[in-house]
Design a protein around this motif. Structure first.
Motif, PDB file in Angstrom:
ATOM      1  N   ALA A 270       0.828  -1.213   0.000  1.00 18.15           N
ATOM      2  CA  ALA A 270       0.000   0.000   0.000  1.00 18.15           C
ATOM      3  C   ALA A 270       0.859   1.258   0.000  1.00 18.15           C
ATOM      4  CB  ALA A 270      -0.917  -0.004   1.226  1.00 18.15           C
ATOM      5  N   TRP A 299      -1.968  -1.612   4.823  1.00 20.91           N
ATOM      6  CA  TRP A 299      -2.993  -0.579   4.707  1.00 20.91           C
ATOM      7  C   TRP A 299      -3.067   0.265   5.983  1.00 20.91           C
ATOM      8  CZ3 TRP A 299      -4.890   1.715   0.805  1.00 20.91           C
ATOM      9  CH2 TRP A 299      -6.095   2.421   0.865  1.00 20.91           C
ATOM     10  N   ASP A 300      -2.598  -0.309   7.097  1.00 19.05           N
ATOM     11  CA  ASP A 300      -2.617   0.425   8.364  1.00 19.05           C
ATOM     12  C   ASP A 300      -1.512   1.472   8.436  1.00 19.05           C
ATOM     13  OD1 ASP A 300      -0.809  -1.753   8.271  1.00 19.05           O
ATOM     14  OD2 ASP A 300      -0.512  -1.630  10.450  1.00 19.05           O
ATOM     15  N   GLU A 303      -1.582   7.160   5.513  1.00 20.22           N
ATOM     16  CA  GLU A 303      -2.606   8.142   5.885  1.00 20.22           C
ATOM     17  C   GLU A 303      -3.762   8.035   4.899  1.00 20.22           C
ATOM     18  OE1 GLU A 303      -1.235  12.107   6.391  1.00 20.22           O
ATOM     19  OE2 GLU A 303       0.537  11.520   7.541  1.00 20.22           O
ATOM     20  N   LYS A 304      -4.968   8.036   5.434  1.00 22.30           N
ATOM     21  CA  LYS A 304      -6.134   7.806   4.586  1.00 22.30           C
ATOM     22  C   LYS A 304      -7.182   8.895   4.778  1.00 22.30           C
ATOM     23  CE  LYS A 304      -6.359   3.654   6.469  1.00 22.30           C
ATOM     24  NZ  LYS A 304      -4.997   3.403   6.909  1.00 22.30           N
ATOM     25  N   ASP A 305      -7.984   9.088   3.732  1.00 29.83           N
ATOM     26  CA  ASP A 305      -9.180   9.911   3.860  1.00 29.83           C
ATOM     27  C   ASP A 305     -10.347   9.084   3.317  1.00 29.83           C
ATOM     28  OD1 ASP A 305      -9.215  10.103   1.020  1.00 29.83           O
ATOM     29  OD2 ASP A 305      -7.915  11.863   1.083  1.00 29.83           O
ATOM     30  N   ASP A 306     -11.513   9.702   3.162  1.00 27.21           N
ATOM     31  CA  ASP A 306     -12.695   8.930   2.776  1.00 27.21           C
ATOM     32  C   ASP A 306     -12.653   8.454   1.321  1.00 27.21           C
ATOM     33  OD1 ASP A 306     -12.879  11.493   1.803  1.00 27.21           O
ATOM     34  OD2 ASP A 306     -15.045  11.669   2.114  1.00 27.21           O
ATOM     35  N   SER A 308      -9.577   7.281  -0.127  1.00 27.74           N
ATOM     36  CA  SER A 308      -8.330   6.529  -0.337  1.00 27.74           C
ATOM     37  C   SER A 308      -8.581   5.182  -0.995  1.00 27.74           C
ATOM     38  CB  SER A 308      -7.603   6.316   0.998  1.00 27.74           C
ATOM     39  OG  SER A 308      -7.222   7.548   1.557  1.00 27.74           O
ATOM     40  N   VAL A 309      -9.595   4.468  -0.499  1.00 27.42           N
ATOM     41  CA  VAL A 309      -9.896   3.145  -1.052  1.00 27.42           C
ATOM     42  C   VAL A 309     -10.262   3.251  -2.526  1.00 27.42           C
ATOM     43  CG1 VAL A 309     -11.533   1.220  -0.993  1.00 27.42           C
ATOM     44  CG2 VAL A 309     -10.580   2.101   1.137  1.00 27.42           C
ATOM     45  N   PHE A 312      -7.250   3.961  -4.751  1.00 25.23           N
ATOM     46  CA  PHE A 312      -6.395   2.784  -4.897  1.00 25.23           C
ATOM     47  C   PHE A 312      -7.056   1.760  -5.827  1.00 25.23           C
ATOM     48  CE2 PHE A 312      -3.226  -0.267  -3.913  1.00 25.23           C
ATOM     49  CZ  PHE A 312      -2.201   0.394  -3.250  1.00 25.23           C
TER      50      PHE A 312
END
Length: 441
Positions: A270, A299-300, A303-306, A308-309, A312
């Motif tokens: 990731a 994946w942990d 840094e993610k936002d709403d 990100s998924v 990717f």
């Protein structure tokens, strides 16, 4: 499940390995040039010979005592090919005769304990040059086979000797009842960490140094009452810090593991994102008809936002456009995050791989599909698809009987494939349609 044996072609530089490889593969995949060290990458191809199918590996030349950086890396690649192969073809040069380096390579091959076929190349005139072949008995590797790879001369007995070392073809393996899952991906993406997390123990050596797993490891896993065999395909430890070489080291072992597997888990980093190397590895699994689950590891750690998924997933869909059927799960091999989701997805793909559709149901779909989108025509002649039936599983394979195979355009074949997927799902597995002609009565 038939597993292709692996044949590695090895020898000193410039003895004709690539010429022989290209002749057997039926295509010029290797660079052939009269200069030592031209073939720097190990290449592979699938070969069909009579009733046998095998994978042939071309290697860089082995220089046993060379300090040259490129030749050292080539020797390391050849060692991996030797380690992975079922049969080793050792090529020597009748023109230069028996040299000291041939003895050193022969010693290296003997230590591998693998089946070895000795091939003396450049025997262009069998009546005149064949006496030059006999001195290679001194290597102690058995009968030398004199051939001319360039002229495809003398290949019959030589190929018979290779095939004689293959294990017997056995499609009814008792262990086939337990799904075999190969964990594939670039070095250092977390393959061993995932296997260790699934096993709940430190079965494989895990290190942040790329390529530290010394051997492919098969482990039986019981999860939620179901049995699986996990195949860890991590590469062999090497001192080389050149990333590209490490990636090359892993590819042949990956092929061998994919051959033995029912389903592959393509592990993607990731943090690094999906790469061209990931696409190459995925392509091998796709070409061999294996079910595939894409697991985005670490994946942990990002840094993610709403969104990100979704970003990717879009990147994966673009890079692996040939594998849109593969489900994607986001996991952490270190923390165990969503490992349960990975197993749920694997179970779904296992079922879809073995799904059988009744011929009557298939032909109802075919009738609707051809009514909605008429088959193509060429020069006034239209394709007729008489009927279609499923002939095998793993992957689900169908045969479509038509009036003229030449009229079946790849775009219409893709349309029928999409109709099958829309109706029956087949998530996670390739679907193949073979086209056969059946003339009008």
């Amino acid at each position: 499940m038939i597993i292709r044996p692996i044949v590695a072609v090895v020898g000193r530089p410039n003895v004709g390995k690539s010429t022989l490889f290209n002749k057997l593969a039926g295509t010029d995949l290797s660079i052939v040039q009269d200069k030592p060290g031209v073939t720097r990458d190990r290449l592979y191809a699938d070969v069909e010979l009579l009733n046998y199918q095998f994978t042939i590996i071309d290697t860089g030349g082995i220089e046993p005592d060379s300090d040259d950086l490129i030749l050292t890396h080539m020797r390391a690649q050849a060692e991996i090919a030797i380690y992975t192969a079922d049969v080793i073809v050792f090529i020597v040069d009748s023109k230069t005769g028996l040299v000291d380096a041939d003895y050193k390579v022969a010693d290296m091959l003997r230590k591998s304990k693998k089946e070895i076929v000795l091939c003396v190349n450049k025997v262009d005139n069998p009546n005149k040059d064949y006496l030059d072949v006999y001195e290679f008995y001194n290597l102690g590797l058995g009968e030398p086979f004199g051939i001319s790879a360039a002229a495809a001369r003398g290949l019959g007995d030589f190929l018979d000797a290779i095939v004689a070392h293959f294990p017997p073809i056995n499609e009814d393996d008792e262990e086939d009842e337990i799904p075999k899952i190969a964990i594939i991906g670039k070095p250092n993406v977390g393959k061993s960490s995932l296997v260790n997390k699934v096993l709940g123990e430190e079965r494989a050596i895990v290190s942040p140094i790329a390529g530290t797993t010394r051997d492919a490891i098969d482990s039986k896993v019981v999860y939620d009452g179901n049995e699986y065999i996990f195949i860890d395909t991590a590469g062999v430890r090497r001192k080389s810090k050149i990333k590209e070489d490490i990636e090359r080291f892993s590819i042949i072992r990956t092929i061998a593991a994919i051959e033995r597997a029912d389903i592959v888990v393509l592990l993607i980093d990731a943090i690094e994102g999906i790469t061209e190397q990931d696409a190459k590895i995925a392509g091998i699994a796709h070409d061999r008809g294996k079910g595939t689950v894409i697991a985005v590891n670490k994946w942990d750690a990002i840094e993610k936002d709403d969104k990100s998924v979704y970003r990717f997933l879009d990147t994966i869909q673009t890079t692996l456009a040939f594998m849109t059927y593969a489900p994607v799960v986001f996991i952490s091999a270190v923390t165990g995050q969503r490992i349960n989701k990975l197993f749920e997805t694997l179970d779904m793909v296992i079922q879809n791989q073995s799904m059988r559709i009744a011929t009557g149901v298939v032909n109802e779909l075919l009738y609707d599909a051809t009514s909605m989108n008429q088959p193509p025509s060429d020069k006034g002649k239209r394709l007729k698809v008489y009927y279609m039936t499923q002939v095998s599983i793993k992957p689900p394979t169908f045969v479509a009987f038509v009036n003229d195979k030449q009229l079946m355009h790849f775009s219409y074949l893709r349309y029928l494939n999409n109709q099958l997927r829309e109706a029956f799902g087949f998530k996670g597995t390739p679907v193949r349609i073979l086209v056969r002609e059946r003339k009008d009565k």
